[in-house]
Design an enzyme around this catalytic site. Structure first.
Site, PDB file in Angstrom:
ATOM      1  CG  ASP A  37      -4.427  -0.912   5.198  1.00 41.67           C
ATOM      2  OD1 ASP A  37      -4.483  -1.528   5.963  1.00 41.67           O
ATOM      3  OD2 ASP A  37      -3.167  -0.357   4.507  1.00 41.67           O
ATOM      4  CG  ASP A  68       1.949  -5.067   6.715  1.00 38.69           C
ATOM      5  OD1 ASP A  68       1.571  -5.080   5.552  1.00 38.69           O
ATOM      6  OD2 ASP A  68       1.731  -4.050   7.276  1.00 38.69           O
TER       7      ASP A  68
HETATM    8  C1  DGJ Z   1      -0.201  -1.838   6.283  1.00 38.73           C
HETATM    9  C2  DGJ Z   1      -1.349  -2.779   7.122  1.00 38.73           C
HETATM   10  O1  DGJ Z   1      -2.317  -2.895   6.190  1.00 38.73           O
HETATM   11  C3  DGJ Z   1      -1.694  -1.745   8.201  1.00 38.73           C
HETATM   12  O2  DGJ Z   1      -2.652  -2.401   8.884  1.00 38.73           O
HETATM   13  C4  DGJ Z   1      -0.517  -1.633   9.093  1.00 38.73           C
HETATM   14  O3  DGJ Z   1      -0.146  -2.657   9.677  1.00 38.73           O
HETATM   15  C5  DGJ Z   1       0.588  -0.705   8.251  1.00 38.73           C
HETATM   16  N1  DGJ Z   1       0.741  -1.309   7.120  1.00 38.73           N
HETATM   17  C6  DGJ Z   1       1.899  -0.475   8.976  1.00 38.73           C
HETATM   18  O4  DGJ Z   1       2.943  -0.033   8.465  1.00 38.73           O
END
Ligand code: DGJ
Length: 717
Positions: free
Chosen positions: A543, A477
């Site tokens: 997201d 991430d």
């Molecule tokens: C952002 C990501 O897009 C989410 O899926 C998740 O992993 C969060 N970060 C976790 O902090």
């Protein structure tokens, strides 16, 4: 694939359906001649005639100039490597400062043509089993710089690659003020520009707008390729549709700041430039040093936008992704994030695993929250060791294995919280000026990955986890944009060098753990690009898991990227049933992300039915087949798309009705089938010819509620 006519000094590069030609002028400058539909006959003489007529008219106006035999020196000529600071003011790919001046003009020295495709030394790039490369050596006539410019044609592909290496061959320092990757002059304007803009939870929304007389530009200076603009764009004829017409697309194998612009000049020539954004870019090259630009990707289609997407999808799958199991069926993934966020303990995760198993999950991913003292998002990024007070990772992994599931884990290696042990030990690891107040974003700072000693520390910490535990998957991430750059490296080099550092870390980890499946992520889909796809065969698309929004996001993303790399999960979002959400998630890598303990038997049955379809059809048809867009949600109330297996024996069609709108004819014409094959469909159970499905269509003129979907499977019979 690549030919050189010695007499006329013309290079002709032939891809599957394109020809790309340029020549060496009498002055030794490279002049672009043609990029378009493949030319059957290599008519070098007529190609060289391009432009001469204009040239004469122009030159006649000024007798003093009449003696020029070389029309390059007019700003009307099509350039292959435009000069900077001379007559051509349409923008150059290279701006190089030496001894206080920036006039730059590259002159041909030599070339060679060879089989294969070289690798870049510092960055990811495409690979190809069968390819041919033309490498040209050019010297700046103002001194100092040498350009090694190469083009690679990939067999049976409509992608053309361009690479540039700038070397300081002089005795004094030079500074690259700009070093773009792609430069293409087209002798026309009147095109549309299609690009993919967005935001967090709104990635890659499509916009199609006419070019203007002047410059149209998309870019990122966010330190990553960004949510705001994707490093991919298409120029096409105003009449080009999904299925017909000419189009050119541009991309970059890079994950940092970029720019893509199209400039229509006074002659109505269009110049396309793409490369590292030159804002905040200033690269010092001492004598004998060199600079590698990211690989530029250009795509041609004379079969509409479909042609662009098919070329890009095959290119991503065959020539970009390096993960060895990328073409095998991926496991049904269950991710913990949307179910519990950071709020979990060993017991609750064990319960998740039991319930996830019931949904058919084959890979359980423990997202953010397992390390350091990570109970909120304010702490512990950088502390890559298990939070033993919160979870017993060994028990969790054993439980997954006992149930026959694989296990995956989350990292955010390029970030640091000021409240972390790593920061307390190495505050200097964070970018920015420590004497000034720095802007936190999600309570975090960015790690200076341009430093090799930093990469060593991160590598050791991550290897500690990957060595100790059996981990099959890593979610990588990256949750903030980058700004207030100050660090070990010179300001104008930092943005680029921190991306190179990230690639280094990925290279080292993947070299050591080649079996691990890496999924990219950046606050959702903020780093969805060819650079990350080189390492990560799938990237979390957004997201936003609201299925209606997802239709737009996945539809937009499909122009440049295949469904096999778009992370797509069934979530708890209430707007559609689990069946409908599942059908949309099937047009991605497919997974499940929610609290699985809350699912009732009926919902589990819905998810299991989607899993069945996934197992039976996804890998051949959706992951590795050809994708077609049928109805754009950006243009109306429906979205429809389909995938056809490469052998055209099977197809999966998704239709989604957004608002309730009945009393309408809805014939959805399919695409990509074999006209003569007969296919049975799961909508009415009947058998029709491929031609019927494509010319008449399937009849969906039935009562449809809002937010309903149809998934129709066609099989040859
Ligand atoms: C952002 C990501 O897009 C989410 O899926 C998740 O992993 C969060 N970060 C976790 O902090």
């Amino acid at each position: 694939m690549i030919r050189y006519d010695r007499k006329l000094k013309i290079f002709a590069l032939n891809g599957k359906s394109y020809t790309y030609m340029f020549r060496i002028t009498d002055k030794g400058v490279l002049q672009h001649l043609y990029f378009g539909k493949r030319l059957g006959v290599f008519d070098a003489r007529s190609a060289t005639d391009l432009g001469f007529e204009w040239s004469h008219t122009y030159l006649d106006c000024d007798s003093a100039e009449r003696n020029y035999s070389d029309n390059y020196y007019n700003d009307k000529s099509l350039a292959e490597v435009a000069s900077h600071g001379l007559m051509d003011k349409s923008g150059a790919a290279f701006v190089i400062e030496k001894n206080g001046a920036t006039a730059t003009e590259f002159i041909y020295k030599s070339h060679r043509i060879y089989d294969g495709k070289p690798k870049l030394k510092t960055m990811p790039c495409a690979h190809a089993d069968e390819a041919q490369t033309l490498e040209l050596t050019l010297d700046d006539r103002f001194g100092g710089a040498r350009l090694i410019l190469s083009y690679t044609v990939i067999k049976n592909s409509d992608v053309l690659l361009r690479n540039s290496l700038v070397q300081n061959v002089g005795a004094t320092d030079i500074v690259l003020k700009r070093a773009y990757s792609t430069e293409l002059d087209l002798p026309q304007s009147g095109d549309d520009f299609i690009h993919f803009y967005g935001d967090w939870c709104l990635e890659r929304f499509l916009e199609r707008a006419p070019l203007i007389n002047g410059r149209v530009e998309i870019s990122s200076n966010f330190g990553r390729s960004s949510h705001e603009h994707n490093p991919f764009g298409i120029l096409c004829d105003r009449h080009t549709t999904e299925r017909a017409g000419e189009a050119f697309a541009f991309s970059l194998v890079y994950s940092g700041n970029f720019t893509l612009s199209a400039y229509v000049d006074k002659w109505r020539r269009t110049r396309v430039l793409m490369g590292i954004n030159d804002e905040d870019f200033d690269y010092l090259l001492p004598p004998r040093a060199e600079f590698e630009a990211p690989e530029g990707v250009t795509v041609y289609s004379d079969g509409g936008l479909d042609g662009i997407s098919h070329a890009m999808h095959d290119f991503v799958r065959d020539n970009i992704i390096t993960y060895k199991n990328a073409k095998a069926a991926r496991p049904v993934l269950f991710n913990s994030w949307e179910g519990c966020y950071l709020d979990f303990d060993t017991q609750s995760i064990l319960e998740y695993i039991d319930s996830a198993k019931k949904t058919g999950a084959e890979l359980f991913v423990l997202d953010d929250g397992w390390f350091g003292k990570r109970d909120t998002d304010q702490a512990s990024l950088g502390d890559w060791y298990v939070n033993a007070r919160k979870i017993d990772l060994r028990r969790i992994i054993d439980k997954c294995h006992a149930l026959g599931m694989k296990f995956g884990i989350w990292f955010e290696p390029e970030m640091i919280n000021p409240d972390s042990d790593l920061y307390r030990r190495h505050a200097d690891f964070a970018l920015g000026d420590r004497d000034k107040e720095r802007t936190l974003s999600r309570h975090q700072l960015v790690i200076d990955t341009s430093r090799d000693d930093v990469i060593d520390v991160l590598f050791d910490m991550m290897s500690g986890i990957l060595d100790e535990y059996e981990i099959d998957y890593v979610k990588w991430d990256h949750n903030r944009n980058i700004g207030e750059i100050a660090g070990a490296t010179a300001y104008g080099e930092t943005y680029h060098k921190i991306i190179l550092g990230t690639y280094k870390l990925l290279d080292r980890l993947q070299g050591k753990y080649p079996d691990i499946l890496f999924e990219g992520c950046a606050s959702g889909g903020g780093r969805f690009d060819l650079g990350m796809l080189y390492y990560c065969p799938q990237i979390w698309t957004s997201d936003e898991t609201d299925p209606v929004q997802r239709l737009f996001i996945q539809y937009g993303t499909s122009y440049g990227y295949p469904p096999s790399c778009m992370g797509a999960h069934i979530s708890k979002n209430k707007i559609m049933s689990y069946t409908d959400k599942g059908r949309i998630a099937l047009f991605g890598t497919y997974g499940i992300e929610m609290n699985p303990c809350t699912l009732d038997d009926g919902q589990i049955a819905e998810v299991l039915e989607i899993n069945r379809i996934y197992k039976e059809y996804h890998n051949d048809v959706i992951a590795n087949g050809d994708f077609y867009r049928l109805c754009s949600p950006f243009e109306g109330n429906y979205a429809a798309m389909m995938s056809v297996s490469k052998d055209k024996s099977k197809a999966v069609v998704l239709f989604a009705n957004l608002l309730k709108e009945n009393n309408r004819y809805r014939f959805i014409k399919l695409a990509g089938l074999d006209e003569r094959k007969r296919y049975k469909n799961t909508l009415d159970g009947r058998v029709y010819d491929g031609a019927y499905y494509m010319q008449v269509g399937i009849n969906l003129s039935v009562w449809l509620d809002e937010f309903t979907t149809y998934l129709i499977i066609l099989e040859e019979c």
